[in-house]
Design an enzyme around this catalytic site. Structure first.
Site, PDB file in Angstrom:
ATOM      1  N   CYS A 186      -8.158 -13.749  11.352  1.00 53.08           N
ATOM      2  CA  CYS A 186      -8.833 -12.803  12.238  1.00 53.08           C
ATOM      3  C   CYS A 186      -8.365 -13.010  13.687  1.00 53.08           C
ATOM      4  O   CYS A 186      -7.207 -12.828  13.989  1.00 53.08           O
ATOM      5  CB  CYS A 186     -10.349 -12.876  12.086  1.00 53.08           C
TER       6      CYS A 186
ATOM      7  N   HIS B  84     -11.018 -11.372   6.662  1.00 52.49           N
ATOM      8  CA  HIS B  84     -11.760 -12.626   6.489  1.00 52.49           C
ATOM      9  C   HIS B  84     -11.712 -13.068   5.032  1.00 52.49           C
ATOM     10  O   HIS B  84     -12.414 -12.500   4.204  1.00 52.49           O
ATOM     11  CB  HIS B  84     -13.215 -12.430   6.915  1.00 52.49           C
TER      12      HIS B  84
ATOM     13  N   GLU C  15     -12.985 -15.662   3.706  1.00 40.18           N
ATOM     14  CA  GLU C  15     -14.277 -16.233   3.305  1.00 40.18           C
ATOM     15  C   GLU C  15     -15.313 -15.159   3.003  1.00 40.18           C
ATOM     16  O   GLU C  15     -16.366 -15.454   2.435  1.00 40.18           O
ATOM     17  CB  GLU C  15     -14.785 -17.191   4.395  1.00 40.18           C
TER      18      GLU C  15
END
Length: 197
Positions: A77, A179, A181
């Protein structure tokens, strides 16, 4: 395996640590130069604003260390954007690992496209071992108003208003705008692949 997650006054960093721990990695959140230099792998995640983040990196001398690292390195990011040479976000000189500019999304039609680009979007034109096991049109989760231009370093693209670099690679440096995650099984696989590099 010891993974250093760089702490630099950016948001959403702890969730990356948790994702790594779920994969069995020993992750430490740190801005300590020695710990980062001696880690097996380094991850540079975060959400935030480019000039503020670069100011913190300079204060901690991380701006000198990061481009000199030789172990596998993964920017995520804002971490991807800061690895570039310049960002239009507050006219910011970045780390210069990738000779790429970061630009602001400008919607051609306010009805069709909203900025920031938020939500699920697909990756295509996948290359390198970081994306092993993934198919074209694998979906990942984005939250961003700025993007990295497509270049010779692009290893996957995403389209929003126009094509941009979903992922990039040069030598030991990898970077991803979305992202991992927050990207379910696809994001988990990308992190697993990075840990195997």
């Amino acid at each position: 395996m010891k993974v250093a997650v760089i702490k630099y006054n950016a948001g959403n960093v702890q969730s990356v640590v948790y994702a790594l721990e779920r994969l069995g990695a020993e992750a430490v959140l740190t801005d300590d130069l020695e710990l980062i230099a001696n880690a097996d792998k380094v991850i540079f995640p975060g959400q935030g604003e480019a000039s503020t983040a670069m100011r913190y990196l300079r204060e901690k001398k991380l701006d000198k260390l990061i481009p000199q690292l030789h172990q596998p390195f993964f920017g995520v990011c804002l971490g991807q954007q800061l690895l570039c040479e310049y960002s239009e976000e507050n006219n910011t000189t970045c780390l210069g690992v990738f000779p790429v500019k970061v630009k602001r999304f400008v919607p051609e039609s306010s009805e069709e496209f909203k900025v920031p680009h938020v939500g699920w979007n697909n990756l295509y034109d996948l290359e390198t071992p970081l994306l092993q096991g993934l198919n074209n049109d694998s979906y990942v989760y984005y939250v961003h108003s700025f993007y990295c231009e497509v270049s010779d370093f692009t290893i996957a693209k995403t389209h929003y208003i126009h094509d941009f670099a979903g992922l990039m690679h040069w030598k030991n440096f990898y970077a991803m705008q979305a992202h991992p995650e927050k990207s379910g099984k696809v994001g988990e696989r990308i992190l697993e692949n990075f840990l195997k590099i």
